[in-house]
Each structure stands twice: as C-alpha cells, then as structure tokens.
Design a protein around this motif. Structure first.
Motif, mmCIF file in Angstrom:
data_model
loop_
_atom_site.group_PDB
_atom_site.id
_atom_site.type_symbol
_atom_site.label_atom_id
_atom_site.label_comp_id
_atom_site.label_asym_id
_atom_site.label_seq_id
_atom_site.Cartn_x
_atom_site.Cartn_y
_atom_site.Cartn_z
ATOM 1 N N ARG A 360 0.814 -1.222 0.000
ATOM 2 C CA ARG A 360 0.000 0.000 0.000
ATOM 3 C C ARG A 360 0.841 1.262 0.000
ATOM 4 N N THR A 361 1.934 1.293 0.762
ATOM 5 C CA THR A 361 2.754 2.495 0.868
ATOM 6 C C THR A 361 4.193 2.203 0.476
ATOM 7 N N ASN A 362 4.873 3.192 -0.066
ATOM 8 C CA ASN A 362 6.260 3.005 -0.492
ATOM 9 C C ASN A 362 7.171 2.665 0.677
ATOM 10 N N ALA A 363 6.789 3.098 1.892
ATOM 11 C CA ALA A 363 7.633 2.822 3.062
ATOM 12 C C ALA A 363 7.760 1.329 3.334
ATOM 13 N N GLN A 364 6.812 0.532 2.836
ATOM 14 C CA GLN A 364 6.868 -0.917 3.065
ATOM 15 C C GLN A 364 7.914 -1.604 2.198
ATOM 16 N N SER A 365 8.444 -0.895 1.220
ATOM 17 C CA SER A 365 9.369 -1.511 0.262
ATOM 18 C C SER A 365 10.665 -1.975 0.924
ATOM 19 N N ALA A 366 11.188 -1.200 1.886
ATOM 20 C CA ALA A 366 12.526 -1.457 2.426
ATOM 21 C C ALA A 366 12.684 -2.872 2.975
ATOM 22 N N ALA A 367 11.674 -3.363 3.689
ATOM 23 C CA ALA A 367 11.778 -4.697 4.284
ATOM 24 C C ALA A 367 11.921 -5.776 3.208
ATOM 25 N N TYR A 368 11.250 -5.587 2.089
ATOM 26 C CA TYR A 368 11.299 -6.591 1.015
ATOM 27 C C TYR A 368 12.568 -6.447 0.180
ATOM 28 N N GLN A 370 15.408 -5.652 1.536
ATOM 29 C CA GLN A 370 16.403 -6.317 2.370
ATOM 30 C C GLN A 370 16.240 -7.829 2.313
ATOM 31 N N ALA A 371 15.009 -8.306 2.403
ATOM 32 C CA ALA A 371 14.763 -9.753 2.407
ATOM 33 C C ALA A 371 15.184 -10.383 1.085
ATOM 34 N N LEU A 372 14.898 -9.734 -0.019
ATOM 35 C CA LEU A 372 15.291 -10.275 -1.314
ATOM 36 C C LEU A 372 16.802 -10.216 -1.496
ATOM 37 N N SER A 373 17.423 -9.150 -1.001
ATOM 38 C CA SER A 373 18.888 -9.071 -1.051
ATOM 39 C C SER A 373 19.521 -10.203 -0.255
ATOM 40 N N ASP A 374 18.988 -10.441 0.938
ATOM 41 C CA ASP A 374 19.521 -11.523 1.774
ATOM 42 C C ASP A 374 19.343 -12.878 1.103
ATOM 43 N N ALA A 375 18.267 -13.004 0.310
ATOM 44 C CA ALA A 375 17.990 -14.278 -0.371
ATOM 45 C C ALA A 375 18.727 -14.392 -1.707
ATOM 46 N N GLY A 376 19.438 -13.321 -2.089
ATOM 47 C CA GLY A 376 20.181 -13.351 -3.345
ATOM 48 C C GLY A 376 19.306 -13.195 -4.572
ATOM 49 N N ALA A 377 18.120 -12.611 -4.413
ATOM 50 C CA ALA A 377 17.199 -12.438 -5.548
ATOM 51 C C ALA A 377 17.288 -11.011 -6.078
ATOM 52 N N ALA A 378 17.424 -10.877 -7.387
ATOM 53 C CA ALA A 378 17.453 -9.554 -8.002
ATOM 54 C C ALA A 378 16.068 -8.932 -7.966
ATOM 55 N N TYR A 379 16.012 -7.626 -7.827
ATOM 56 C CA TYR A 379 14.718 -6.945 -7.787
ATOM 57 C C TYR A 379 14.869 -5.537 -8.352
ATOM 58 N N THR A 380 13.742 -4.938 -8.692
ATOM 59 C CA THR A 380 13.708 -3.546 -9.111
ATOM 60 C C THR A 380 12.535 -2.867 -8.423
ATOM 61 N N VAL A 381 12.715 -1.614 -8.039
ATOM 62 C CA VAL A 381 11.676 -0.869 -7.333
ATOM 63 C C VAL A 381 10.986 0.053 -8.332
ATOM 64 N N ARG A 382 9.728 -0.208 -8.598
ATOM 65 C CA ARG A 382 8.985 0.622 -9.542
ATOM 66 C C ARG A 382 8.610 1.938 -8.871
ATOM 67 N N GLY A 383 8.751 3.025 -9.634
ATOM 68 C CA GLY A 383 8.421 4.333 -9.087
ATOM 69 C C GLY A 383 9.644 5.065 -8.581
ATOM 70 N N ALA A 384 10.825 4.411 -8.629
ATOM 71 C CA ALA A 384 12.050 5.101 -8.269
ATOM 72 C C ALA A 384 12.454 6.000 -9.453
ATOM 73 N N THR A 385 13.717 6.413 -9.520
ATOM 74 C CA THR A 385 14.177 7.286 -10.596
ATOM 75 C C THR A 385 13.804 6.695 -11.948
ATOM 76 N N ARG A 386 13.253 7.514 -12.823
ATOM 77 C CA ARG A 386 12.851 7.020 -14.125
ATOM 78 C C ARG A 386 14.046 6.423 -14.864
ATOM 79 N N PHE A 387 13.784 5.315 -15.532
ATOM 80 C CA PHE A 387 14.847 4.470 -16.074
ATOM 81 C C PHE A 387 15.830 5.259 -16.939
#
Length: 701
Positions: A360-368, A370-387
């Motif tokens: 629901r809120t962008n503030a919730q992104s940080a926990a995921y 971190q969790a994906l980084s710890d799991a070695g999974a690549a990710y991208t955050v939508r809505g960050a700096t335009r590509f």
C-alpha cells in the motif's frame, strides 16, 4: 487492408466494440478482458473501412507505456500513423506548434517536477518544509489545478470535497497563489497549466480550433475512469460539437481520486450521450479462475456509484493454484517468508520479472528489498528514478548509439553485452547495493537486446538502437529480469505470473486516513486492482505485529472477509479455531499455508520421501499434461505429488485422504497413481485420460 481480416480472433463482445465505428461508444472493460486489443482492432477496422484516415485519429491514454503498447499493436495491424499519446504529450505538441500564432513570445519552460518551485513559493511565504511536506503540498496544488480550483476558492472547495489538507488550509492557499505568480514571472509551465492553456487556445482562437478539429476527427480515450475535470475540459475542446468518441474504462478501477480523477464521466457517459453504444467486456483472459474468484469476491460488498457498474469477470484461462492466505507474527517474518517463496517460484521456473510484491505504501518496500537481497534475488523498485534518467543508462545509451555504425553483422545480443561490459555489466551481479542497482539497469538493456533478437531473428544494432530511441522518446523502460517491488497505485496497468499482496491489515489497507465511506470504497478498489494483476499465483499476507516480540494487535484487512479460509463470513469461531490448529506432524507448529497443509508439515521441516517415486510421478504428470494440453498443475500440484511420495498410499482410501486428491481426481488418476506408488507402470487404460467422451476442459476438485 481487408476490414474483415482485422476482426479475426476477437470474442463476441470485442467484436461488437470493434464494429461500433460511428458516434459515441462506451466500452466498460473489466481487468484482463482485452480492452487494448478491442480498441486497437476497432481503430484498425475504422481505417480499413475508410471511416477515418490514420492521421485523423487520436488515441489518448494516461501513461507513456500504455501509449507505446498501443502504437506497437497498431503498427502490427497496419495502422502505424495513428497518433497514440498521453493527454500531456498531445497537449504539448499542439501548444508548441500554435504558440507563436496564439500567444507569441518565447515558449515557457516545462516543469518536470513541482518540488523545487513549490519549495521556493513556500519560502516566500515564510514556510520551511521538509521533502515530505513539499511533496504533499505539490500534490495538493496538482489536485486543485486538475479540479479547476483557484487559490481564492481552495478553502471552500476542499471542505466541499471532504478532503483533508496536508497543512492549514490558508497556508496551502497562500503557497498555491505564490506558486502560480512565480510560474508566470519566471515563464514556467507545469503539466496542468499546459492542458488548461491548450483548451483555452482552442476555445479562444476559432482558426486554431478549426485546424485541430480538421486534423483530429476520431477519438479514443483509454482509462476513462481516470479522467479529471481538466482533462475532460481539453477533450471537450478537441471534440467541439462532434460525437465520434469512444471511451474505455472500468469504474471499479478508479484509484486516483486523490489526484482529481472521477469515474463520473464514465458512469455518466450514457446520460451525456443517450444514443451511445455501450459494450461490456467481462471475459478475463489474464487470470486463472482461482484469481478471478478472489477478484469478484473483492467487489462483492462494494458500495457507491462505481459498484453499480460492477463487472462480474468470467475466467477464460485453465485452472491454476489456489490463492494462499498467510498470517505472520511480525513484518520481518512476513518479508523473509515472501522472499523464500519467491526463491522457490524462481527455482521452479517462474522468471523473476514475472513476480511482483505489491504494498500500500512506499515505506513498506525497504523490508522486502532487504529480504530479497539476503535471499540473493534480483529486484527492481517501480516508481524510483525514471529508467532513462539514470546516469548509467544515459551513458549506456550514448555509447550504444555511437557503436551502431561499426557493429557490422555480429550477433546482436553479444554485441550489446560487449559494449556494456566496460560500463559495469559483469556476468554475475556485484556485491553492494549501489553497484548492484547499476548492474541491474545495464542488465535491463541487455535483456531488451535478447527480447528483440528473439522476436526478430537477424536483428542488428540498427534495429536495437532504433527501438532504444523510440523507448527513450516515450519513456518506455525495458523489462528487467528481477522481482518487481511496487505500490498498488504504481502497479495499475501491469500484470505478472505471480503476485504477493503484503501488509493486508487494517490501517494499511484500508489506509488509516480513509475515514469516509467513499475513501474506504476507493481502498477496496485498490485491493481489487492488486488482485487482478496476478495471472496464476496469488499470495495474500498480513502480520500481527510490526516487530518481533511486539504486541500482536493488528487485524487482517476487512477486504479479506469472505475470501480467506476461516474468515468471519465463512465460518464461526469454532471452525476458525479448528482451521488454525492444523499442526506439523514433525515439529508440531501450526500450519497456515495451503502447501504446508497438503504435506501436513512445515515446508522447512525435514521429511523422508521416495525421490525416485516423486520423479516418476512428475514425469507421468508432464506426459499427461502434454497429451491433454493443459498446465501440469491442473492434474496435481507439486505439493500434492510430494505428499503422495511421502505417504506412498497403497489404496484409494489412503490416497483420498491426501489434500488435493478429491473425488474427481481420484476417479480420473487414482489407478495410475497407485500403480506408480507400487513401482509399476500404469496400465494403458489407467494412465489418466479423459473418461467422459473426450472432454478436454481441465477439472479441479
């Protein structure tokens, strides 16, 4: 172009829409029902039938990505010169062209972001605000301009709208007025003023109006539920007294009212045009029946004008896995578990870019993150700096353009990778967040080269850079092979094979600020949008506490009532307690996930099973799925097969007690499964073929 050939492959409702070529047309299109297909074929049909030329058509949508997709489909349908643009893109093109004639003098500079100018205006009013306050204030000014509210009317209008100001209303009005004066003095133009000036130019200059209306005679407006009063003003200026306009949308996907959007123009279209043709698209081609049931259930108790136009979706895809509902003790446990499940999906063959975590809120992104980084999974955050605004991408695009002449006939993918290697595209992602984010951006360009090469064998650097230039111009970022993290608002218009809806608690969804009935209903629609992003895998979860050891006082979102197992509207308290007390047969912990219930143990708990039997079961299932042309999980899920391999049932009675083996599947596949468990090959007439006269529709219990 044969007009009839353009209509091939459309379903009856899409066909009805594509054949409604004149006058006002309203297409009410549910999520995943093929609205873009319907309107692009309608446009191509109008061109092929001589109703309008390509240059006379203007198709308007809300995002550069959607406009780019529409242009691509129109090219493939033989109508490449149709203008498909956003409101802002169409307006700036017209305003720039007619500026010397209508207004004269130097064209104002366009403001990409209001933050800096709002900060300057706030300072002039003696207000010092942090970045969050400035963003809120900029949003309030955007809402005011989109709804045609002037600074002097702000206080009265916000009270009428039942809107909560981010700061004292008189301060908002003061900054708003200062901002407008500042833009005039410095010859600046924001997006809202650009739309307003374009509409005013058409209204005040008949010669310009005649030229624009002679150019564009045939209109299509996508996502019409998101139109705000300012955009409607511009659309009416384009139309004049004509009515060749087709609007497309879904009132129950209205989620931007905070920015001035209103579904009223869509729901009231038939009243505005009593002779309008209205078509309803309800066949859902995106999501499995299991996901569609959740989507329909999400709106079952909706109220208000949008709910009166609710579309009951009808799934067209084969059966998929059941949605998973999971309750966690705390947020870190939720994030860690979601990351583990994502890893399992990737290991099972789901591409990372086909997986999304929505919140629901962008503030919730940080926990995921971190969790994906710890799991070695690549990710991208939508809505960050335009590509295409990222420094590494600007450098890469410049380098790729410079290399197109000397590329020769070398394979496209390897050429692009060789060019990007000195910029940081290593074979494996590097350590460190900043380095990895740079690597992920470059990897997205390499992935684009792979996609182009796959779609167009023999593609060269010329083809690649042409596509890249087109994407830069339209801000159409390439897909990246990583898990998407996105807010529910920014996920609109997208879809994935697997979607994890997280943080589904009261106070987050609906958000704590949603106090009125209308605001809560918009939160319900936001939940609906999140659900309908999923094609097959849908996971819904919530945490009872924020931190480990914290008080477990949170409640699951009210929008889950009637959907999740053992929710209040499905069972009484005793049934809920019984449903929760399914325990792991190894460690004794309570099991809440469907896959764990099938196995009667935690997924992490060790268990002995016959690995050779499991492989035989999977091979049998694969062959049968190929033979019946259905997804493998329609026959049995992986979890059910593993449970069979662990229990090794000797008769149908024991087999029937395994979760996932209902009466229909027991009759259809029981003999074959028991033969495999006994170490034998299934008899030819017991392999699991269709027992009912060649029926091919997949069945589940």
């Amino acid at each position: 172009m044969d007009p009839d050939r353009v209509l091939e492959g459309l379903d009856p409702e899409q066909l009805e829409a594509a054949r409604a070529l004149r006058g006002p047309v309203c297409i009410l299109a549910g999520a995943g029902t093929g609205k873009t297909r319907a309107i692009t074929h309608r446009i191509a049909h109008a061109v092929a039938g001589g109703i309008a030329t390509e240059q006379q058509i203007l198709a308007v949508t809300f995002t550069t990505r959607a406009a780019g997709e529409m242009r691509g489909r129109l090219r493939s349908l033989g109508a490449p010169r149709v203008q498909a643009r956003t409101f802002h893109s169409a307006a700036v093109r017209q305003l720039s062209y007619f500026w010397p004639q209508a207004i004269g003098g130097p064209m104002p500079s366009l403001i990409e972001s209001k933050i800096q100018e709002v900060a300057r205006a706030a300072n002039s009013c003696g207000l010092q605000l942090d970045r969050t306050g400035l963003r809120d204030l900029a949003g309030e000014i955007e809402w005011s301009k989109a709804t045609q509210v002037r600074p002097a009317d702000y206080e009265k209008s916000i009270a009428k709208a039942g809107r909560a100001a981010p700061m004292p209303v008189h301060d908002v009005a003061r900054v708003y007025e200062a901002y407008e004066e500042q833009c005039r003095d410095r010859n600046l133009l924001d997006f809202e003023s650009m739309l307003e000036l374009t509409a005013a130019m058409i209204a005040e200059h008949p010669q310009i109006a005649d030229r624009i209306r002679d150019q564009y005679r045939y209109f299509v407006v996508d996502e019409f539920q998101d139109v705000n009063p300012l955009q409607k003003l511009l659309l009416d200026a384009w139309l004049g007294d004509r009515d060749d306009v087709c609007v497309v949308g879904d009132p129950n996907q209205t989620i931007y009212s905070f920015a001035g959007a209103t579904p009223g123009y869509l729901t009231g279209f038939s009243a505005a045009y009593p002779h309008a043709t209205v078509v309803r698209l309800v066949r859902d081609y995106r999501s499995s029946p299991q996901v569609v049931r959740v989507a329909n259930g999400a709106l079952k108790h909706a109220r208000g004008p949008a709910a009166e136009h609710r579309l009951e979706l009808v799934a067209q895809r084969p059966d998929g896995p059941d949605p998973i509902y999971t309750e966690y003790d705390d947020e870190p446990a939720e994030a860690t578990s979601v990351a583990r499940k994502i890893g399992a999906l990737i290991d099972a063959g789901t591409p990372a870019r086909e997986i999304a975590v929505l919140f629901r809120t962008n503030a919730q992104s940080a926990a995921y993150e971190q969790a994906l980084s710890d799991a070695g999974a690549a990710y991208t955050v939508r809505g960050a700096t335009r590509f295409f605004e990222r420094p590494e991408i600007k450098q890469a695009v410049h380098t790729l353009r410079g290399a197109r002449q000397g590329a020769g006939s070398d394979p496209l993918v390897q050429t692009v990778r060789d060019i990007l290697a000195p910029l940081g595209l290593t074979p494996e992602p590097p350590e460190g967040r900043q380095a990895r984010e740079r690597w992920e951006s470059l990897a997205a360009l390499a992935q684009l080269a792979e996609d182009i090469a796959a779609a167009r064998p023999g593609a060269t650097m010329d083809h690649f850079t042409d596509e890249l230039d087109a994407r830069v111009a339209t801000e159409h970022a390439p897909e990246y092979e990583g898990v998407t993290l996105a807010s529910l608002h920014s996920a609109k218009g997208l879809e994935w094979d697997a979607v994890f809806l997280v943080g589904l608690t009261e106070g987050l969804l609906p958000i704590v600020f949603a106090e009125s009935a209308d605001q809560v209903e918009e939160e319900r629609r936001l939940f609906y949008v999140g659900v309908t992003r999923a094609r097959a895998h849908l996971s819904l979860s919530w945490a009872l506490a924020r931190s480990p050891g914290g008080r477990k006082s949170r409640k699951p979102s009210r929008f889950l009532d009637g959907l999740r197992p053992a929710s209040p509207s499905l069972a009484g308290r005793d049934n809920r307690r019984q449903a929760r007390l399914v325990q792991c047969r190894i460690c004794g912990n309570t099991l809440t996930e469907a896959a764990e219930r099938k196995l009667a143990r935690c997924l992490d708990c060790p268990a002995d099973y016959d690995e050779a039997l499991l492989e035989r079961l999977k091979a049998w299932r694969r062959d049968l799925a190929d033979e019946q042309k259905v997804p493998a999980y329609v026959i049995f899920t992986d979890a059910t097969l593993q449970a069979i391999a662990e229990y090794v049932p000797a008769d149908k009675g024991r087999l029937s007690r395994i979760s996932g083996v209902g009466a229909v599947k027991l009759e259809r596949y029981g003999e074959a499964v028991l033969a495999l468990c006994a170490g034998e090959e299934p008899a030819a007439d017991h392999r699991g073929g269709e027992p009912h006269g060649g029926r091919t529709e997949p069945q589940t219990d």
